[in-house]
Design a protein around this motif. Structure first.
Motif, PDB file in Angstrom:
ATOM      1  N   ALA A  55       6.646   2.742 -11.077  1.00 27.40           N
ATOM      2  CA  ALA A  55       6.169   4.027 -11.589  1.00 27.40           C
ATOM      3  C   ALA A  55       6.552   5.203 -10.682  1.00 27.40           C
ATOM      4  CB  ALA A  55       4.650   3.991 -11.757  1.00 27.40           C
ATOM      5  N   SER A  56       6.926   4.907  -9.447  1.00 28.98           N
ATOM      6  CA  SER A  56       7.222   5.947  -8.467  1.00 28.98           C
ATOM      7  C   SER A  56       8.610   6.547  -8.696  1.00 28.98           C
ATOM      8  CB  SER A  56       7.160   5.353  -7.057  1.00 28.98           C
ATOM      9  OG  SER A  56       7.641   6.276  -6.101  1.00 28.98           O
ATOM     10  N   ASN A  57       8.741   7.824  -8.370  1.00 22.90           N
ATOM     11  CA  ASN A  57      10.036   8.498  -8.432  1.00 22.90           C
ATOM     12  C   ASN A  57      10.693   8.585  -7.058  1.00 22.90           C
ATOM     13  OD1 ASN A  57       9.902   9.035 -11.198  1.00 22.90           O
ATOM     14  ND2 ASN A  57       8.653  10.850 -10.839  1.00 22.90           N
ATOM     15  N   ASP A  58      10.065   7.992  -6.057  1.00 20.40           N
ATOM     16  CA  ASP A  58      10.587   8.050  -4.699  1.00 20.40           C
ATOM     17  C   ASP A  58      11.927   7.314  -4.600  1.00 20.40           C
ATOM     18  OD1 ASP A  58      10.770   7.439  -1.674  1.00 20.40           O
ATOM     19  OD2 ASP A  58       8.951   8.663  -1.806  1.00 20.40           O
ATOM     20  N   THR A  59      12.806   7.804  -3.748  1.00 20.60           N
ATOM     21  CA  THR A  59      14.111   7.171  -3.533  1.00 20.60           C
ATOM     22  C   THR A  59      13.958   5.811  -2.860  1.00 20.60           C
ATOM     23  OG1 THR A  59      15.064   9.358  -3.224  1.00 20.60           O
ATOM     24  CG2 THR A  59      16.383   7.510  -2.464  1.00 20.60           C
ATOM     25  N   TYR A  60      12.904   5.678  -2.040  1.00 18.48           N
ATOM     26  CA  TYR A  60      12.688   4.452  -1.276  1.00 18.48           C
ATOM     27  C   TYR A  60      11.533   3.639  -1.867  1.00 18.48           C
ATOM     28  CZ  TYR A  60      15.682   6.659   2.179  1.00 18.48           C
ATOM     29  OH  TYR A  60      16.741   7.255   2.805  1.00 18.48           O
ATOM     30  N   LEU A  61      11.587   2.353  -1.624  1.00 19.18           N
ATOM     31  CA  LEU A  61      10.497   1.463  -2.044  1.00 19.18           C
ATOM     32  C   LEU A  61       9.353   1.549  -1.049  1.00 19.18           C
ATOM     33  CD1 LEU A  61      12.597  -1.683  -3.032  1.00 19.18           C
ATOM     34  CD2 LEU A  61      11.533  -0.019  -4.581  1.00 19.18           C
ATOM     35  N   PHE A  62       8.159   1.254  -1.527  1.00 22.06           N
ATOM     36  CA  PHE A  62       6.983   1.164  -0.672  1.00 22.06           C
ATOM     37  C   PHE A  62       6.570  -0.296  -0.577  1.00 22.06           C
ATOM     38  CE2 PHE A  62       6.971   5.588  -1.469  1.00 22.06           C
ATOM     39  CZ  PHE A  62       6.189   6.178  -0.500  1.00 22.06           C
ATOM     40  N   GLN A  63       5.846  -0.599   0.478  1.00 19.81           N
ATOM     41  CA  GLN A  63       5.282  -1.944   0.605  1.00 19.81           C
ATOM     42  C   GLN A  63       3.886  -1.834   1.188  1.00 19.81           C
ATOM     43  OE1 GLN A  63       7.915  -4.161   3.175  1.00 19.81           O
ATOM     44  NE2 GLN A  63       6.693  -3.744   4.983  1.00 19.81           N
ATOM     45  N   VAL A  64       3.087  -2.881   0.957  1.00 17.68           N
ATOM     46  CA  VAL A  64       1.735  -2.904   1.511  1.00 17.68           C
ATOM     47  C   VAL A  64       1.862  -3.057   3.015  1.00 17.68           C
ATOM     48  CG1 VAL A  64      -0.459  -4.144   1.589  1.00 17.68           C
ATOM     49  CG2 VAL A  64       0.734  -3.850  -0.595  1.00 17.68           C
ATOM     50  N   ASP A  65       1.294  -2.098   3.715  1.00 21.14           N
ATOM     51  CA  ASP A  65       1.342  -2.077   5.173  1.00 21.14           C
ATOM     52  C   ASP A  65       0.113  -2.763   5.752  1.00 21.14           C
ATOM     53  OD1 ASP A  65       2.042  -1.458   7.766  1.00 21.14           O
ATOM     54  OD2 ASP A  65       1.858   0.712   7.533  1.00 21.14           O
ATOM     55  N   LYS A  66      -1.042  -2.511   5.109  1.00 19.41           N
ATOM     56  CA  LYS A  66      -2.290  -3.082   5.637  1.00 19.41           C
ATOM     57  C   LYS A  66      -3.317  -3.219   4.518  1.00 19.41           C
ATOM     58  CE  LYS A  66      -5.550  -2.511   9.416  1.00 19.41           C
ATOM     59  NZ  LYS A  66      -5.999  -1.667  10.511  1.00 19.41           N
ATOM     60  N   LEU A  67      -3.967  -4.356   4.470  1.00 26.27           N
ATOM     61  CA  LEU A  67      -5.075  -4.584   3.546  1.00 26.27           C
ATOM     62  C   LEU A  67      -6.340  -4.079   4.229  1.00 26.27           C
ATOM     63  CD1 LEU A  67      -6.247  -5.894   0.968  1.00 26.27           C
ATOM     64  CD2 LEU A  67      -6.334  -8.051   2.226  1.00 26.27           C
ATOM     65  N   LEU A  68      -6.981  -3.065   3.644  1.00 19.73           N
ATOM     66  CA  LEU A  68      -8.148  -2.436   4.267  1.00 19.73           C
ATOM     67  C   LEU A  68      -9.474  -2.995   3.758  1.00 19.73           C
ATOM     68  CD1 LEU A  68      -6.858   1.255   4.189  1.00 19.73           C
ATOM     69  CD2 LEU A  68      -6.800  -0.364   6.114  1.00 19.73           C
ATOM     70  N   ARG A  69      -9.526  -3.290   2.458  1.00 16.11           N
ATOM     71  CA  ARG A  69     -10.778  -3.794   1.874  1.00 16.11           C
ATOM     72  C   ARG A  69     -10.461  -4.522   0.578  1.00 16.11           C
ATOM     73  NH1 ARG A  69     -15.842  -0.542  -0.636  1.00 16.11           N
ATOM     74  NH2 ARG A  69     -17.307  -2.264  -0.565  1.00 16.11           N
ATOM     75  N   SER A  70     -11.166  -5.599   0.343  1.00 16.73           N
ATOM     76  CA  SER A  70     -10.977  -6.291  -0.934  1.00 16.73           C
ATOM     77  C   SER A  70     -12.299  -6.883  -1.400  1.00 16.73           C
ATOM     78  CB  SER A  70      -9.908  -7.374  -0.822  1.00 16.73           C
ATOM     79  OG  SER A  70     -10.296  -8.369   0.091  1.00 16.73           O
ATOM     80  N   GLN A  71     -12.548  -6.715  -2.687  1.00  9.98           N
ATOM     81  CA  GLN A  71     -13.721  -7.292  -3.327  1.00  9.98           C
ATOM     82  C   GLN A  71     -13.248  -7.979  -4.599  1.00  9.98           C
ATOM     83  OE1 GLN A  71     -15.968  -3.553  -3.731  1.00  9.98           O
ATOM     84  NE2 GLN A  71     -17.561  -4.562  -2.537  1.00  9.98           N
ATOM     85  N   MET A  72     -13.991  -8.976  -5.020  1.00  9.04           N
ATOM     86  CA  MET A  72     -13.637  -9.658  -6.254  1.00  9.04           C
ATOM     87  C   MET A  72     -14.880  -9.941  -7.060  1.00  9.04           C
ATOM     88  SD  MET A  72     -12.975 -13.643  -5.255  1.00  9.04           S
ATOM     89  CE  MET A  72     -13.168 -14.173  -6.917  1.00  9.04           C
ATOM     90  N   VAL A  78     -10.455 -12.895 -13.087  1.00 12.94           N
ATOM     91  CA  VAL A  78     -10.894 -12.414 -11.781  1.00 12.94           C
ATOM     92  C   VAL A  78     -10.515 -10.939 -11.684  1.00 12.94           C
ATOM     93  CG1 VAL A  78     -10.739 -12.729  -9.280  1.00 12.94           C
ATOM     94  CG2 VAL A  78     -10.444 -14.701 -10.783  1.00 12.94           C
ATOM     95  N   GLU A  79     -11.448 -10.118 -11.241  1.00 11.09           N
ATOM     96  CA  GLU A  79     -11.181  -8.701 -11.015  1.00 11.09           C
ATOM     97  C   GLU A  79     -11.158  -8.464  -9.511  1.00 11.09           C
ATOM     98  OE1 GLU A  79     -13.862  -6.124 -13.182  1.00 11.09           O
ATOM     99  OE2 GLU A  79     -13.836  -7.522 -14.875  1.00 11.09           O
ATOM    100  N   TYR A  80     -10.115  -7.801  -9.045  1.00  4.21           N
ATOM    101  CA  TYR A  80      -9.997  -7.454  -7.632  1.00  4.21           C
ATOM    102  C   TYR A  80     -10.064  -5.942  -7.497  1.00  4.21           C
ATOM    103  CZ  TYR A  80      -8.385 -12.172  -6.605  1.00  4.21           C
ATOM    104  OH  TYR A  80      -8.297 -13.525  -6.458  1.00  4.21           O
TER     105      TYR A  80
END
Length: 138
Positions: A55-72, A78-80
């Motif tokens: 969905a991004s228009n950025d020239t570069y790809l992004f990646q997950v750098d850090k997982l800060l919080r997760s709930q399920m 399963v909803e995350y």
């Protein structure tokens, strides 16, 4: 007892009450904190970042750098509910599919976001759907 008998709301209600009394329904507890293990979250995070990059228009790809919080929470799947820091990589969008893209370190090209997202998944069917997503520059 044919299908027509279930059209009676009182009969249906009585059947639901009886099933609940007999313990046929699992009680769902709502969102629960989940361990911060990347291993547990890999497929969900991969789905999110692929959706974000598409969905991004950025020239570069992004990646997950850090997982800060997760709930399920358990529902019909399963909803995350997850908070992550994503960062721009050195890999260009139209480049080859490189699975190890280092994070951008050039000062002018560095960019990070903190993203909150909600994903619904049925893991045993390999089904994912992004229900909500919001990102703010970090």
């Amino acid at each position: 007892m044919g299908v027509g008998c279930w059209r009676n709301p009182l009969l249906l209600l009585a059947a639901l009450v009886l099933a609940a009394r007999l313990g046929q329904f699992q009680r769902w507890e709502g969102f629960q904190e989940k361990s911060m293990s990347m291993k547990n979250m890999n497929s969900t995070l991969k789905f999110f970042i692929e959706t974000y990059n598409n969905a991004s228009n950025d020239t570069y790809l992004f990646q997950v750098d850090k997982l800060l919080r997760s709930q399920m929470q358990l529902t019909t799947g399963v909803e995350y509910m997850v908070t992550v820091k994503i960062s721009r990589t050195k890999c260009e969008r139209n480049g080859t599919k490189n699975h190890s893209c280092p994070i951008q370190n050039k000062k002018k090209l560095k960019k990070s976001f903190i993203c909150d997202f909600l994903v619904y998944t049925v893991p045993w069917m390999n089904y994912y759907q992004l229900w909500n997503n919001s990102c703010l520059e970090a």
